[in-house]
Design a protein around this motif. Structure first.
Motif, mmCIF file in Angstrom:
data_model
loop_
_atom_site.group_PDB
_atom_site.id
_atom_site.type_symbol
_atom_site.label_atom_id
_atom_site.label_comp_id
_atom_site.label_asym_id
_atom_site.label_seq_id
_atom_site.Cartn_x
_atom_site.Cartn_y
_atom_site.Cartn_z
ATOM 1 N N ALA A 41 0.820 -1.222 0.116
ATOM 2 C CA ALA A 41 -0.006 -0.101 0.178
ATOM 3 C C ALA A 41 1.005 1.368 0.129
ATOM 4 N N GLU A 42 2.005 1.198 0.683
ATOM 5 C CA GLU A 42 2.996 2.269 0.804
ATOM 6 C C GLU A 42 3.280 2.699 -0.508
ATOM 7 N N VAL A 43 3.933 1.495 -1.475
ATOM 8 C CA VAL A 43 4.304 1.757 -2.956
ATOM 9 C C VAL A 43 3.337 2.332 -3.567
ATOM 10 N N ALA A 44 1.891 1.794 -3.484
ATOM 11 C CA ALA A 44 1.071 2.362 -4.150
ATOM 12 C C ALA A 44 0.566 4.011 -4.107
ATOM 13 N N LEU A 45 0.897 4.299 -2.783
ATOM 14 C CA LEU A 45 0.887 5.625 -2.267
ATOM 15 C C LEU A 45 1.805 6.648 -3.237
ATOM 16 N N VAL A 46 2.901 6.322 -3.247
ATOM 17 C CA VAL A 46 3.997 6.685 -4.060
ATOM 18 C C VAL A 46 3.653 6.790 -5.345
ATOM 19 N N GLU A 47 3.072 5.692 -5.913
ATOM 20 C CA GLU A 47 2.721 5.703 -7.294
ATOM 21 C C GLU A 47 1.693 6.794 -7.548
ATOM 22 N N SER A 48 0.770 6.930 -6.691
ATOM 23 C CA SER A 48 -0.303 7.979 -6.767
ATOM 24 C C SER A 48 0.058 9.254 -7.025
ATOM 25 N N VAL A 49 1.180 9.495 -5.693
ATOM 26 C CA VAL A 49 1.732 10.922 -6.083
ATOM 27 C C VAL A 49 2.284 11.253 -7.108
ATOM 28 N N CYS A 50 3.257 10.153 -7.632
ATOM 29 C CA CYS A 50 3.897 10.565 -9.032
ATOM 30 C C CYS A 50 2.960 10.793 -10.005
ATOM 31 N N ALA A 51 1.914 9.806 -10.099
ATOM 32 C CA ALA A 51 0.731 10.202 -11.347
ATOM 33 C C ALA A 51 0.182 11.429 -10.976
ATOM 34 N N ALA A 52 -0.125 12.139 -9.872
ATOM 35 C CA ALA A 52 -0.513 13.523 -9.951
ATOM 36 C C ALA A 52 0.348 14.318 -10.261
ATOM 37 N N LEU A 53 1.923 14.121 -10.138
ATOM 38 C CA LEU A 53 2.900 15.148 -10.536
ATOM 39 C C LEU A 53 3.426 14.745 -12.027
ATOM 40 N N ASN A 54 2.683 13.872 -12.653
ATOM 41 C CA ASN A 54 3.267 13.270 -13.847
ATOM 42 C C ASN A 54 4.802 13.124 -14.028
ATOM 43 N N VAL A 55 5.209 11.997 -13.010
ATOM 44 C CA VAL A 55 6.444 11.667 -12.680
ATOM 45 C C VAL A 55 6.543 10.157 -13.248
ATOM 46 N N PRO A 56 7.509 9.825 -14.004
ATOM 47 C CA PRO A 56 7.457 8.418 -14.265
ATOM 48 C C PRO A 56 7.978 7.830 -12.863
ATOM 49 N N PHE A 57 7.213 6.496 -12.788
ATOM 50 C CA PHE A 57 7.285 5.610 -11.352
ATOM 51 C C PHE A 57 7.617 4.236 -11.901
ATOM 52 N N THR A 58 8.488 3.629 -11.094
ATOM 53 C CA THR A 58 9.026 2.329 -11.103
ATOM 54 C C THR A 58 8.883 1.624 -9.750
ATOM 55 N N PRO A 59 7.894 0.528 -9.713
ATOM 56 C CA PRO A 59 8.119 -0.182 -8.236
ATOM 57 C C PRO A 59 8.975 -1.473 -8.367
ATOM 58 N N ALA A 60 9.745 -1.757 -7.246
ATOM 59 C CA ALA A 60 10.618 -2.827 -7.053
ATOM 60 C C ALA A 60 10.141 -3.763 -5.925
ATOM 61 N N LYS A 61 10.297 -4.870 -6.004
ATOM 62 C CA LYS A 61 10.202 -5.646 -4.723
ATOM 63 C C LYS A 61 11.301 -6.499 -4.537
ATOM 64 N N VAL A 62 11.944 -6.526 -3.222
ATOM 65 C CA VAL A 62 13.243 -7.357 -2.872
ATOM 66 C C VAL A 62 12.846 -8.116 -1.884
ATOM 67 N N HIS A 63 13.751 -9.133 -1.658
ATOM 68 C CA HIS A 63 13.812 -10.055 -0.457
ATOM 69 C C HIS A 63 15.032 -9.820 0.349
ATOM 70 N N VAL A 64 15.029 -9.757 1.653
ATOM 71 C CA VAL A 64 16.045 -9.184 2.561
ATOM 72 C C VAL A 64 16.529 -10.530 3.085
ATOM 73 N N GLY A 65 17.809 -10.823 3.044
ATOM 74 C CA GLY A 65 18.423 -11.880 3.424
ATOM 75 C C GLY A 65 18.534 -11.857 5.089
#
Length: 311
Positions: A41-65
């Motif tokens: 949901a936090e990544v989705a929030l950033v995506e929505s702010v980027c959409a409002a500002l017309n800024v290209p957005f890339t999500p990433a999912k990583v796994h922590v050792g």
């Protein structure tokens, strides 16, 4: 320029300010570390702010050792950012580190007995760890955290709050609370001291580069036990801090890895006239005459350690 934006108030302020200062010249990545269910949901929030500002957005999912959770998360995050920067041909990656971060980092490293490189702390310009061709910039080091929160509030954005920022099991949280409880520990003064230390570190790096260029030579020899093995000769007559940097670089050139602490121990042994072994490299001390100046100087020779006999 690529921005690392988590959805917290600091990084959202970075996004808003960069969108105003560099319209059409920024892109954003938000990283889900797979550690909390709220992260998507936090990544989705950033995506929505980027959409409002017309800024290209890339999500990433990583796994922590396993191991140090915060350190592993940081490592995974920077790997994702470094790969993204290369794929997108970004000029730099920016993070939202601020004045309070710099103050906290300085106190943490003082408590650990860090050397000058560590005490230089959160620097305005560096490289993404593991990606020497990707610049890392921190444009908000002159801002207090409270100022950045005001920026986000003024924009009507509700940031996310990472519960780990209140978890006293983490050293940084304990240091943050300690600073808040003691008025004499002014973040502005601590951050200014960190900046002075960073300037001192840059001067040391500059001197170490001169030491490398003028006092280190490579020779191809069979002295290490097999023909064509590289050997480095180091005319050493500089302060210990410079010796450590040059020793680290020589070991790296020979394919080894060594910490500054280990290089310092080796330099002390060599200065006393004793051999030293570190990172798969053998170092031997001696004295030789420098032809161009006609004086004798300490010389340390470095070569890969010969293979150990197996019986």
């Amino acid at each position: 320029m690529g921005l690392a934006v988590s959805g917290g108030p600091d990084s959202l302020a970075l996004l808003v300010l960069a969108a105003i200062a560099l319209p059409g010249e920024i892109a954003v990545m938000s990283v889900d570390h797979s550690l909390r269910k709220e992260a998507e949901a936090e990544v989705a929030l950033v995506e929505s702010v980027c959409a409002a500002l017309n800024v290209p957005f890339t999500p990433a999912k990583v796994h922590v050792g396993g191991g140090n959770l915060q350190a592993k998360a940081r490592e995974a995050r920077y790997t994702a950012l470094g790969d993204w920067a290369i794929e997108q041909s970004l000029g730099a990656v920016a993070t939202a580190h601020h004045m309070d971060d710099a103050a906290e980092t300085l106190l943490m490293r003082l408590a650990r007995g860090s050397g000058l490189a560590g005490l230089a702390g959160v620097r305005a310009f560096a490289h993404v760890p593991g990606y020497e061709d990707v610049p890392l910039v921190r444009p908000l080091l002159d801002f207090r955290k409270a100022e950045l929160e005001c920026v986000v509030e003024a924009c009507g954005i509700t940031p996310v709050r990472d519960p780990s920022n209140e978890d006293s099991n983490f050293e940084r949280v304990r240091v943050r609370r300690h600073i808040a409880e003691h008025e004499w520990l002014a973040p502005e003064a601590l951050a200014r001291s960190a900046q002075h230390l960073a300037e001192g570190w840059r001067a040391l790096e500059w001197y170490a580069q001169i030491d490398w260029e003028e006092m280190v030579t490579r020779e191809d020899t069979d002295d290490a036990g097999f023909r064509g093995a590289p050997q480095y000769r180091y005319f050493c007559n500089v302060p210990r801090a410079i010796q450590v940097e040059t020793v680290c670089r020589i070991v790296s050139e020979l394919g080894g890895r060594v910490t500054r602490s280990e290089a310092g121990v080796a330099a002390d042994r060599l200065w006393r006239g004793e051999n030293a072994s570190l990172g798969g490299v053998l170092a031997r001390p001696g004295v030789e005459k420098v032809a161009k100046v006609g004086v004798e100087m300490r010389v340390w020779r470095f070569s890969s350690e010969p293979p150990r006999a197996v019986h």
